[in-house]
Design a protein around this motif. Structure first.
Motif, PDB file in Angstrom:
ATOM      1  N   SER A 528       0.657  -1.360  -0.105  1.00  0.00           N
ATOM      2  CA  SER A 528      -0.101   0.113  -0.135  1.00  0.00           C
ATOM      3  C   SER A 528       0.888   1.360  -0.263  1.00  0.00           C
ATOM      4  CB  SER A 528      -0.833  -0.009   1.232  1.00  0.00           C
ATOM      5  OG  SER A 528      -1.631   1.271   1.428  1.00  0.00           O
ATOM      6  N   ARG A 529       1.920   1.354   0.732  1.00  0.00           N
ATOM      7  CA  ARG A 529       2.867   2.565   1.023  1.00  0.00           C
ATOM      8  C   ARG A 529       3.515   2.582  -0.287  1.00  0.00           C
ATOM      9  NH1 ARG A 529       3.618   7.391   3.095  1.00  0.00           N
ATOM     10  NH2 ARG A 529       5.745   7.900   3.160  1.00  0.00           N
ATOM     11  N   SER A 530       3.931   1.451  -1.126  1.00  0.00           N
ATOM     12  CA  SER A 530       4.579   1.606  -2.277  1.00  0.00           C
ATOM     13  C   SER A 530       3.740   2.139  -3.459  1.00  0.00           C
ATOM     14  CB  SER A 530       5.104   0.130  -2.942  1.00  0.00           C
ATOM     15  OG  SER A 530       6.027  -0.399  -1.718  1.00  0.00           O
ATOM     16  N   THR A 531       2.517   1.830  -3.558  1.00  0.00           N
ATOM     17  CA  THR A 531       1.527   2.274  -4.217  1.00  0.00           C
ATOM     18  C   THR A 531       1.229   3.667  -4.358  1.00  0.00           C
ATOM     19  OG1 THR A 531       0.394  -0.060  -4.516  1.00  0.00           O
ATOM     20  CG2 THR A 531      -0.918   1.861  -5.556  1.00  0.00           C
ATOM     21  N   GLU A 532       1.368   4.086  -2.892  1.00  0.00           N
ATOM     22  CA  GLU A 532       0.598   5.398  -2.592  1.00  0.00           C
ATOM     23  C   GLU A 532       2.162   6.334  -3.017  1.00  0.00           C
ATOM     24  OE1 GLU A 532      -0.506   9.049  -1.402  1.00  0.00           O
ATOM     25  OE2 GLU A 532      -1.616   7.310  -2.062  1.00  0.00           O
ATOM     26  N   ILE A 534       3.898   5.691  -5.478  1.00  0.00           N
ATOM     27  CA  ILE A 534       4.197   5.970  -7.036  1.00  0.00           C
ATOM     28  C   ILE A 534       3.214   6.972  -7.361  1.00  0.00           C
ATOM     29  CG2 ILE A 534       3.882   4.409  -9.091  1.00  0.00           C
ATOM     30  CD1 ILE A 534       5.144   2.182  -7.502  1.00  0.00           C
ATOM     31  N   ARG A 535       1.980   6.911  -6.781  1.00  0.00           N
ATOM     32  CA  ARG A 535       0.929   7.702  -7.164  1.00  0.00           C
ATOM     33  C   ARG A 535       1.449   9.007  -6.929  1.00  0.00           C
ATOM     34  NH1 ARG A 535      -3.021  10.623  -5.280  1.00  0.00           N
ATOM     35  NH2 ARG A 535      -2.473  10.178  -3.134  1.00  0.00           N
ATOM     36  N   SER A 536       1.726   9.514  -5.649  1.00  0.00           N
ATOM     37  CA  SER A 536       1.935  10.714  -5.296  1.00  0.00           C
ATOM     38  C   SER A 536       3.395  11.363  -5.800  1.00  0.00           C
ATOM     39  CB  SER A 536       1.895  10.661  -3.669  1.00  0.00           C
ATOM     40  OG  SER A 536       2.851  10.086  -3.111  1.00  0.00           O
ATOM     41  N   GLY A 537       4.247  10.325  -6.133  1.00  0.00           N
ATOM     42  CA  GLY A 537       5.705  10.674  -6.641  1.00  0.00           C
ATOM     43  C   GLY A 537       5.859  11.020  -8.126  1.00  0.00           C
ATOM     44  N   THR A 538       4.871  10.648  -8.852  1.00  0.00           N
ATOM     45  CA  THR A 538       4.839  10.805 -10.155  1.00  0.00           C
ATOM     46  C   THR A 538       4.199  12.134 -10.556  1.00  0.00           C
ATOM     47  OG1 THR A 538       4.907   8.204 -10.760  1.00  0.00           O
ATOM     48  CG2 THR A 538       4.387   9.628 -12.396  1.00  0.00           C
ATOM     49  N   VAL A 539       5.216  13.036 -11.016  1.00  0.00           N
ATOM     50  CA  VAL A 539       4.613  14.310 -11.074  1.00  0.00           C
ATOM     51  C   VAL A 539       4.332  14.570 -12.800  1.00  0.00           C
ATOM     52  CG1 VAL A 539       4.885  15.528  -9.041  1.00  0.00           C
ATOM     53  CG2 VAL A 539       6.593  15.567 -10.847  1.00  0.00           C
ATOM     54  N   ALA A 540       5.054  13.512 -13.776  1.00  0.00           N
ATOM     55  CA  ALA A 540       4.942  13.844 -15.019  1.00  0.00           C
ATOM     56  C   ALA A 540       3.647  13.661 -15.630  1.00  0.00           C
ATOM     57  CB  ALA A 540       5.667  12.493 -15.885  1.00  0.00           C
ATOM     58  N   ASP A 541       3.332  14.288 -16.541  1.00  0.00           N
ATOM     59  CA  ASP A 541       2.044  14.467 -17.174  1.00  0.00           C
ATOM     60  C   ASP A 541       1.851  13.233 -18.178  1.00  0.00           C
ATOM     61  OD1 ASP A 541       2.608  17.792 -17.815  1.00  0.00           O
ATOM     62  OD2 ASP A 541       1.467  17.111 -16.179  1.00  0.00           O
ATOM     63  N   HIS A 542       2.885  12.724 -18.609  1.00  0.00           N
ATOM     64  CA  HIS A 542       2.754  11.336 -19.701  1.00  0.00           C
ATOM     65  C   HIS A 542       3.884  10.497 -19.239  1.00  0.00           C
ATOM     66  CE1 HIS A 542      -0.060  14.121 -22.144  1.00  0.00           C
ATOM     67  NE2 HIS A 542       0.775  14.903 -21.586  1.00  0.00           N
ATOM     68  N   VAL A 543       3.508   9.162 -19.612  1.00  0.00           N
ATOM     69  CA  VAL A 543       4.371   8.275 -19.629  1.00  0.00           C
ATOM     70  C   VAL A 543       4.490   7.337 -20.680  1.00  0.00           C
ATOM     71  CG1 VAL A 543       5.041   6.175 -18.221  1.00  0.00           C
ATOM     72  CG2 VAL A 543       4.035   8.131 -16.783  1.00  0.00           C
ATOM     73  N   LEU A 544       5.471   6.868 -21.234  1.00  0.00           N
ATOM     74  CA  LEU A 544       5.772   6.020 -22.294  1.00  0.00           C
ATOM     75  C   LEU A 544       6.304   4.610 -21.724  1.00  0.00           C
ATOM     76  CD1 LEU A 544       7.249   8.159 -25.155  1.00  0.00           C
ATOM     77  CD2 LEU A 544       4.704   7.298 -24.846  1.00  0.00           C
ATOM     78  N   ALA A 545       5.698   3.547 -22.099  1.00  0.00           N
ATOM     79  CA  ALA A 545       6.134   2.193 -21.619  1.00  0.00           C
ATOM     80  C   ALA A 545       6.112   1.109 -22.757  1.00  0.00           C
ATOM     81  CB  ALA A 545       5.546   1.771 -20.236  1.00  0.00           C
ATOM     82  N   ALA A 546       6.987  -0.150 -22.520  1.00  0.00           N
ATOM     83  CA  ALA A 546       6.980  -1.036 -23.466  1.00  0.00           C
ATOM     84  C   ALA A 546       7.234  -2.083 -22.636  1.00  0.00           C
ATOM     85  CB  ALA A 546       7.966  -0.875 -24.539  1.00  0.00           C
ATOM     86  N   ALA A 718       2.626   2.225 -13.781  1.00  0.00           N
ATOM     87  CA  ALA A 718       1.875   1.298 -13.511  1.00  0.00           C
ATOM     88  C   ALA A 718       2.365   0.716 -11.967  1.00  0.00           C
ATOM     89  CB  ALA A 718       2.067  -0.022 -14.114  1.00  0.00           C
ATOM     90  N   ALA A 719       1.695   0.590 -11.039  1.00  0.00           N
ATOM     91  CA  ALA A 719       2.184   0.193  -9.819  1.00  0.00           C
ATOM     92  C   ALA A 719       2.651  -1.278  -9.840  1.00  0.00           C
ATOM     93  CB  ALA A 719       1.166   0.346  -8.565  1.00  0.00           C
ATOM     94  N   ASP A 720       1.786  -2.249 -10.452  1.00  0.00           N
ATOM     95  CA  ASP A 720       2.321  -3.462 -10.503  1.00  0.00           C
ATOM     96  C   ASP A 720       3.625  -3.666 -10.980  1.00  0.00           C
ATOM     97  OD1 ASP A 720      -0.079  -4.113  -9.249  1.00  0.00           O
ATOM     98  OD2 ASP A 720      -1.070  -4.832 -11.265  1.00  0.00           O
ATOM     99  N   ALA A 721       3.928  -3.071 -12.309  1.00  0.00           N
ATOM    100  CA  ALA A 721       5.287  -3.363 -12.738  1.00  0.00           C
ATOM    101  C   ALA A 721       6.171  -2.529 -11.725  1.00  0.00           C
ATOM    102  CB  ALA A 721       5.311  -2.417 -14.137  1.00  0.00           C
ATOM    103  N   THR A 811       5.687   4.395   7.135  1.00  0.00           N
ATOM    104  CA  THR A 811       4.698   5.388   7.071  1.00  0.00           C
ATOM    105  C   THR A 811       4.957   6.588   8.072  1.00  0.00           C
ATOM    106  OG1 THR A 811       3.189   4.578   8.309  1.00  0.00           O
ATOM    107  CG2 THR A 811       2.972   4.019   6.228  1.00  0.00           C
ATOM    108  N   GLY A 812       5.754   6.381   9.175  1.00  0.00           N
ATOM    109  CA  GLY A 812       6.000   7.454  10.176  1.00  0.00           C
ATOM    110  C   GLY A 812       4.832   7.431  11.375  1.00  0.00           C
ATOM    111  N   THR A 813       4.009   6.749  11.097  1.00  0.00           N
ATOM    112  CA  THR A 813       2.765   6.329  11.785  1.00  0.00           C
ATOM    113  C   THR A 813       2.860   4.902  12.362  1.00  0.00           C
ATOM    114  OG1 THR A 813       0.831   6.179  10.653  1.00  0.00           O
ATOM    115  CG2 THR A 813       1.633   8.375  10.940  1.00  0.00           C
ATOM    116  N   PRO A 814       2.155   4.559  13.725  1.00  0.00           N
ATOM    117  CA  PRO A 814       2.145   3.304  14.137  1.00  0.00           C
ATOM    118  C   PRO A 814       0.902   2.567  13.655  1.00  0.00           C
ATOM    119  CG  PRO A 814       1.341   4.715  15.785  1.00  0.00           C
ATOM    120  CD  PRO A 814       1.653   5.470  14.792  1.00  0.00           C
ATOM    121  N   ILE A 815       0.148   3.111  12.535  1.00  0.00           N
ATOM    122  CA  ILE A 815      -1.112   2.271  12.136  1.00  0.00           C
ATOM    123  C   ILE A 815      -0.641   1.910  10.689  1.00  0.00           C
ATOM    124  CG2 ILE A 815      -3.332   2.650  11.184  1.00  0.00           C
ATOM    125  CD1 ILE A 815      -3.292   5.422  13.078  1.00  0.00           C
TER     126      ILE A 815
END
Length: 858
Positions: A528-532, A534-546, A718-721, A811-815
């Motif tokens: 969950s932390r990894s996915t979060e 990736i979501r919050s750390g990607t500030v690019a507008d577009h992504v190309l992948a193969a 893609a978080a899975d990748a 996460t810095g929190t105990p939850i």
């Protein structure tokens, strides 16, 4: 004693069924892990392209580092390399000068892609094909079956199966891609392995000029040298001299089947993963097996209390009781071990497929099945059974002969002083581990190890103090049970009066819930932390992948498009460093990413904690907080690492960032890291557009991607990748959890069934004094509810401290991230088994008439 033991086994087959099943499952898992471990240690494959060269010189596919243990002693720690090490081409002259060497043939390889419309043709086992120089064909068993050798810079030769997969024949044109746009070649001929064997890795051969077109920057290095000896000179005679020549080049000399390791670079990584996985799964299962077997054996012996007393009354000595119990356990363990090994083979094949599907081992992995793992599994099973029996037999051997004359034995009203002291002694290190974990809260991997140790200490403490916990919990639940009527009052009275029996049923539930919750919710919190991130750390507008990677040229061209303010390719690899885990150093493999320094801040937000990522350069590195803690480095320090191909790297730490789980432990300059990867491609391209230009940029990127077959615009990373490796390891931990739950479920069912079956006289007496069958069943149901409630609640509470440590690190929190459905699945499945283990035997016992049951023997 052996004859008596065999007679007891025949007479009490049902009582030994749970112990036998636990041993059988343990033997199957231990033998399976043994086979995987042996397969990892003996993972060599016979060579194909190198099978005619007696000696192969290639870069070592591992790096060895000098590290220090907690006691100050030094030792060597090794880590496999993800990328293929390359050698200087000038080394051929030194090798050719060795006495006994007739010729030296260099082998260059380039990873190529065969674009076909909107897809890329994959090679054997789903891997990307490899191009080699035509002159290196003499090293192996590929023979020309059609056409002619490649000539000039426009021709290549394909292996027959790769050509069939791509639908190509001699004379056809084929497009090949390396790190540039597709280049067109003519298929000059086809080759096949001797005996028409299927190659493990798809290959194509090209002339020197064609290889220069495919890889213009790799001419000064080679992947391997094939060394041919003079006629009559055995290879063993030349090996020492060759080893002296290559000693300073981070290279190794391979002979025999070891040549396959030089040819197939994925073997070393897969072997290391197998050893790690087999050790982790086997160690956890063995630990739980000992715990479970001690519980089931102790319970079985406790129910034979009067039988033991009777044996003592007729003159049996404590030593004879020891030998009888030991013989029973040894026979049970031997039979279970022998029968469990064939089951282990099935487990191995299932695990092999799962590991291969998740990229942990090569897709064509085949286990090495030898006798040693099975002999070890049988030996471990017998020793575990005997050890558990000896622990449980200590109390039985001290039973007084007069106990045989007693109809019933009441449990002591108070918990023994020994249990209280032992529980306090165990609780102290648990508190210390918790305090130590809070002190190392920035290091995720350290905290995971501490969390596992902490939950184990807490479970053992709960087992020791089980009767006290059971009495306390029953006293708290008594008012609630009393409100249900006479059945509730009886359930509360029975649970309180027989706290030891209740504790024996509660302990395995606590074990299952606490272990499973700790492992599962550690993974869910991490993912969950990894996915979060990736979501919050990607500030690019577009992504190309193969799927198979993209040319670095694509990022450069994207950066030149109108409306694009920044673009960077993302190259991924690994690096090796020396980490410290609770005072012990070891070589550690860390994930690495390469980004263009000029585009870092515009495309990703790695959550800078200290330093400046904008200072990234070829001689610097940025670390995640986890990597910084593990490596003991901070901003301004000099990091000493080995890149993915083994090349030493020393650079200044210019930043420490927080989003390492979602992106990578280490961040390097893009071009630096790219030059030390085998494929030389980007995994993705991040693009930032100017305000208001996003729509136009999207159209231009789509047009640009069409010129690079396989590349396509996607909405976001893609978080899975990104967290594929984390998900694979999470699945391994879920397997461990499944085995733990299976083990503890067996104990839960066995405990409840034996406790219920031993109460037939009690049930008969209740029936004869006026209780109805439904009232007795209601009493058993409420007792089981008490067991489930106490076990589920206590197991959940015991998982909170270790999970809090992990959550603090992530996460810095105990939850932690603990899905309610996941918790319900863990507790619900265990509760269902506990209820079934009590209710089914109770229904069977109550089918017997009370007047018959009251006079039945034990």
């Amino acid at each position: 004693m052996l004859r008596i033991a065999l007679a007891t086994l025949r007479a009490r087959a049902g009582a030994f069924a749970a112990t036998f099943t636990a041993l059988l499952l343990g033997a199957a898992v231990v033998s399976a892990c043994g086979v995987l471990l042996e397969s990892g240690l003996r993972s060599a494959l016979p060579p194909e392209r190198y099978d005619r060269a007696p000696l192969i010189v290639a870069g070592r596919q591992a790096v060895d580092l000098d590290v220090r243990s907690a006691d100050g002693s030094e030792y060597r720690s090794s880590q496999p390399l993800l990328e293929r090490p390359r050698l200087d081409a000038s080394l051929a002259r030194d090798l050719a000068a060795v006495d006994g060497v007739a010729s030296v043939v260099p082998d260059r390889r380039v990873t190529v892609r065969l674009p076909d419309a909107d897809r890329a043709v994959t090679g054997a086992n789903g891997a990307v094909p490899q191009a080699h120089t035509w002159s290196s064909r003499v090293l192996g068993g590929f023979r020309l079956t059609e056409g002619h050798a490649p000539q000039g810079a426009q021709q290549v030769v394909l292996d027959t199966r790769l050509a069939a997969r791509a639908g190509l024949r001699t004379g056809d044109s084929v497009r090949l891609m390396t790190s540039s746009t597709p280049l067109t070649f003519k298929v000059a001929g086809l080759v096949a392995l001797d005996g028409d064997r299927t190659p493990r890795q798809s290959v194509l051969y090209a002339s020197g000029a064609a290889m220069q077109r495919l890889a213009p920057l790799s001419g000064a290095s080679v992947d391997a040298f094939g060394v041919f000896t003079t006629p009559g000179t055995p290879s063993s005679q030349v090996v020492p001299a060759v080893e002296r020549v290559v000693a300073g080049h981070r290279a190794a000399v391979y002979t025999g089947d070891e040549r396959g390791e030089a040819e197939f670079t994925d073997i070393a990584v897969g072997a290391a993963n197998l050893v790690e996985l087999a050790t982790a799964i086997g160690g956890n299962v063995l630990l739980v097996a000992v715990f479970v077997l001690c519980a089931t054996t102790s319970l079985a012996i406790r129910h034979r209390h009067r039988e033991m007393a009777l044996l003592r009354a007729i003159g049996t000595t404590p030593g004879q009781l020891y030998r009888m119990i030991t013989a029973e356990s040894a026979v049970t363990g031997l039979v279970a071990g022998v029968l469990g090994c064939p089951l282990g083979v099935g487990v191995v094949h299932w695990l092999s497929g799962q590991f291969a599907g998740r990229g942990l081992v090569p897709p064509d992995f085949r286990p090495v099945v030898g006798p040693l793992p099975f002999l070890t599994a049988v030996g471990v099973t017998v020793l575990t059974a005997v050890a558990a029996a000896l622990v449980a037999a200590r109390r039985a051997a001290r039973v007084r002969p007069t106990e045989a004359l007693r109809e019933a034995s009441a449990e002591p009203a108070r918990i023994g002083r020994g249990r209280l002291i032992t529980g306090g002694v165990l609780l102290a290190p648990a508190v210390c581990v918790l305090g130590l974990g809070l002190g190392f809260r920035a290091d995720f991997l350290t905290l995971v190890g501490l969390a596992n140790s902490l939950v184990l200490l807490l479970v053992i403490t709960a087992a020791v103090l089980g009767p006290l916990i059971s009495r306390t919990a029953t006293a708290l639940l008594a008012p609630l049970l009393d409100r249900t009527g006479v059945t509730g009052w009886l359930a509360a009275a029975n649970s309180g009066a027989r706290a030891t029996r209740t504790a024996a049923a509660v302990t395995p539930i606590v074990l299952a819930v606490s272990f499973a919750a700790t492992v599962v919710f550690t993974q869910t919190t991490q993912l969950s932390r990894s996915t979060e991130e990736i979501r919050s750390g990607t500030v690019a507008d577009h992504v190309l992948a193969a799927p198979t990677g993209m040319s670095p040229e694509l990022a450069r061209r994207a950066a030149e498009l109108p409306g694009v303010t920044a673009a960077t390719g993302v190259v991924r690899s690994k690096a090796v460093g020396v980490g410290s885990l609770l005072g012990t150093e070891e070589a550690v493999s860390l994930t690495a990413q390469g980004l263009q320094p000029s585009a870092v801040s515009a495309t990703v937000d790695l959550d800078e904690r200290r330093g400046k990522l904008s200072a990234l350069a070829p001689d610097t590195v940025a670390l995640s907080t986890t990597a910084a803690s593990w490596l003991g480095l901070d901003v301004g320090d000099r990091a000493r690492l080995h890149l993915g191909d083994g090349t030493p790297f020393t650079g200044e730490v210019i930043a420490v960032y927080g989003r390492g789980l979602g992106f990578a432990d280490l961040t390097f300059d893009h071009d630096l890291l790219l030059s030390h990867t085998t494929a030389g491609v980007d995994q993705s391209v991040l693009i930032r557009s100017a305000p208001g230009a996003s729509g136009d940029v999207a159209h231009r990127l789509s047009a640009l991607a069409r010129t690079y077959p396989g590349a396509e615009p996607i909405g976001a990373l893609a978080a899975d990748a990104q967290v594929e490796e984390q998900r694979a390891m999470a699945w391994v931990n879920y397997v461990v959890v499944g085995v733990i739950i299976a083990y503890t479920a067996l104990t839960v069912v066995n405990t409840q069934a034996m406790n219920t079956a031993s109460r037939r006289r009690e049930f008969a007496l209740l029936r004869l004094t006026g209780s109805s069958r439904s009232q007795v069943l209601g009493m058993v149901r409420l007792e089981s509810f008490t067991v489930v409630a106490v076990g589920g609640l206590l197991g959940t509470l015991l998982s909170v401290p270790p999970l809090a440590l992990v959550a603090l690190a992530l996460t810095g929190t105990p939850i932690p991230t603990a899905p309610v459905l996941g918790w319900l699945a863990i507790v619900g499945s265990t509760a269902l088994l506990a209820m079934a283990g009590a209710m089914l035997p109770a229904r069977l016992v109550l089918r017997v008439r009370p007047v018959d049951a009251i006079g039945m023997k034990e």
